[in-house]
Design an enzyme around this catalytic site. Structure first.
Site, PDB file in Angstrom:
ATOM      1  N   LYS A 192       5.362  18.282   6.143  1.00  0.00           N
ATOM      2  CA  LYS A 192       6.306  18.134   5.314  1.00  0.00           C
ATOM      3  C   LYS A 192       7.746  18.433   5.785  1.00  0.00           C
ATOM      4  O   LYS A 192       7.821  19.418   6.471  1.00  0.00           O
ATOM      5  CB  LYS A 192       5.883  17.906   4.413  1.00  0.00           C
ATOM      6  CG  LYS A 192       4.250  17.997   4.470  1.00  0.00           C
ATOM      7  CD  LYS A 192       3.787  16.072   4.084  1.00  0.00           C
ATOM      8  CE  LYS A 192       2.537  15.671   4.672  1.00  0.00           C
ATOM      9  NZ  LYS A 192       1.429  15.528   3.462  1.00  0.00           N
TER      10      LYS A 192
HETATM   11  C1  LIG Z   1      -0.002  15.496   2.986  1.00  0.00           C
HETATM   12  C2  LIG Z   1      -0.708  14.166   1.809  1.00  0.00           C
HETATM   13  C3  LIG Z   1      -1.167  14.790   0.790  1.00  0.00           C
HETATM   14  C4  LIG Z   1      -2.088  15.724   0.286  1.00  0.00           C
HETATM   15  O1  LIG Z   1      -1.679  16.956   1.060  1.00  0.00           O
HETATM   16  P1  LIG Z   1      -2.296  18.364   1.517  1.00  0.00           P
HETATM   17  O2  LIG Z   1      -1.148  19.667   0.938  1.00  0.00           O
HETATM   18  O3  LIG Z   1      -2.269  17.685   3.164  1.00  0.00           O
HETATM   19  O4  LIG Z   1      -3.630  18.486   0.492  1.00  0.00           O
HETATM   20  C5  LIG Z   1      -1.363  13.595  -0.213  1.00  0.00           C
HETATM   21  N1  LIG Z   1      -0.789  12.459  -0.264  1.00  0.00           N
HETATM   22  C6  LIG Z   1       0.108  12.468   0.960  1.00  0.00           C
HETATM   23  C7  LIG Z   1       0.789  10.898   0.960  1.00  0.00           C
HETATM   24  C8  LIG Z   1       0.537  13.357   1.912  1.00  0.00           C
HETATM   25  O5  LIG Z   1       1.337  12.213   2.933  1.00  0.00           O
END
Ligand SMILES: *Cc1c(COP(=O)(O)O)cnc(C)c1O
Length: 414
Positions: A201
């Site tokens: 992210k």
């Molecule tokens: C990455 C992501 C998640 C989940 O996050 P994690 O930290 O991997 O559990 C949920 N929604 C979206 C849109 C994502 O890109």
């Protein structure tokens, strides 16, 4: 060693693009190490007693201009916390999107609710007020929108529909840190915002998450949900309801606190790089660059092209194959291989033992996954080519990607 002639003489060596999976494309450095050292030296690694997670929560709330932010263990935990705070009855429906991360979907089932998939706009891959409104009925408890790839949903229209029906909107902003719609941050417009600090992210602690809200009651329930619903600080604390330990620890808190001041720069650099690529690819036949609502500020978690298979041999799949073979660029045609509702968890209702719960409570329309109901989803997945994107891209990287796409398009054009 057998000496073989190269099958194809390349004119220039392949360029290695910065990656969000290692140090080449992450903003982790001296600041993170300094705060992490401080956290370790303090000897307090739990956020219930420490200062780093609390500071992170305060600074993230201030940054977004919301009343409350709580850190948790992942983006999935953030979405679960948001849903648990809204507290659906078993069998209630939660409207969501057919193109998103699975971490945004499984929490619906864990809370005993039924995901009701809304179709998406094939141009933005986002749910719209129109596709959501079709799904609303007297069992609808909440709406979760995903601001996909960092491009905000049309929150003006979505909130108008949701407010008419009195339904709270959860904004999954895991891919959309500091994105804006009509001057407002994603994650600060709906009832709850959810963020992820996973490795890939905008900023990261490896794993981690955040929830945001302006609502006092939701804030209280979210704080409790992350903390086994134990009323820390209450005169006679108890475990008030079913909940998990979803806490972030101080090690993650320290790293996140050091990442936070870097976030705006990450977003700015990703946007500037995207603008350059868009300028270079403008007008290339068979390729559409991101089409932006003028009210939107897109933060480019990924950079997506739409590929017209009537002009380019094998469409997005063909283009991806060429980019990889000729230039070593790993792009993702289709993003997710299939719409979420075609994954076994939903298609076979694989949940708790052999119970099929909570699908046993679903109205037939909520589990009707007939492809005819999702034209935008299928077209969108067919056309999308997701390019890896990063704040560390230089002009040379952008030129390399642009030339790779131009060459591939030329060689694949009908
Ligand atoms: C990455 C992501 C998640 C989940 O996050 P994690 O930290 O991997 O559990 C949920 N929604 C979206 C849109 C994502 O890109």
């Amino acid at each position: 060693m057998v000496n073989t002639m190269p099958i194809q003489q390349t004119t220039a060596p392949l360029m290695k693009l910065p990656s969000d999976q290692d140090a080449s494309g992450r903003t982790l450095g001296a600041e993170e190490i300094a705060l992490l050292t401080e956290a370790i030296q303090s000897g307090t690694l739990t956020s219930t007693k420490g200062t780093f997670v609390k500071a992170l929560e305060k600074q993230f709330a201030d940054l977004l201009g919301v009343k409350y932010a709580y850190a948790c263990s992942s983006g999935s935990a953030a979405v679960h916390t948001a849903i648990a705070a809204i507290d659906p009855e078993p069998g209630d429906e939660i409207i969501t999107t057919s193109i998103t991360d699975m971490g945004a979907l499984t929490p619906i089932l864990y809370q005993g609710a039924i995901p009701r998939f809304a179709d998406v706009d094939p141009v933005t891959w986002n749910v719209t007020a129109k596709t959501i409104e079709r799904c609303i009925n007297d069992r609808t408890k909440a709406i979760i929108v995903t601001h996909l790839f960092g491009n905000p949903c049309n929150m003006t229209e979505i909130l108008a529909v949701a407010n008419t029906h009195g339904i709270p909107v959860i904004e999954d902003s895991a891919q959309a840190f500091l994105a804006q719609h009509d001057g407002q941050y994603t994650g600060a417009m709906g009832a709850v915002g959810c963020f992820s600090l996973q490795q890939g992210k905008h900023i990261t602690t490896g794993e981690g998450g955040l929830v945001t809200t302006n609502d006092d009651a939701l804030a209280r329930r979210m704080f409790l949900y992350i903390n086994k619903a134990f009323g820390y600080g209450d005169p006679n604390p108890d475990h008030y309801f079913i909940a998990l330990n979803y806490r972030m620890n101080e090690l993650q808190g320290a790293v996140a606190l050091a990442q936070l001041p870097k976030l705006q720069g990450v977003v700015d650099r990703r946007r500037a790089a995207a603008a350059k690529l868009t300028a270079k690819l403008q007008g290339l036949p068979g390729i559409a660059t991101p089409q932006l609502d003028p009210r939107n500020l897109h933060v480019y978690w990924k950079y997506c092209l739409r590929v017209d298979a009537s002009l380019i041999a094998e469409g997005a799949v063909g283009l991806a194959r060429k980019l990889k073979a000729e230039k070593g660029i790993f792009s993702a045609p289709r993003y997710i291989q299939k719409p979420a509702f075609q994954c076994e968890i939903f298609a076979q209702q694989r949940t708790f033992g052999n119970s099929h719960f909570p699908f046993t409570l679903a109205q037939p329309a909520a589990v009707d996954y007939n492809p005819n109901l999702f034209p935008g989803t299928f077209t969108g997945l067919e056309e999308v080519l997701v390019l890896p994107w990063n704040e560390a891209y230089t002009d040379q990287h952008i030129d390399y990607i642009a030339e790779a796409v131009q060459q591939a398009v030329r060689s694949l054009a009908y």
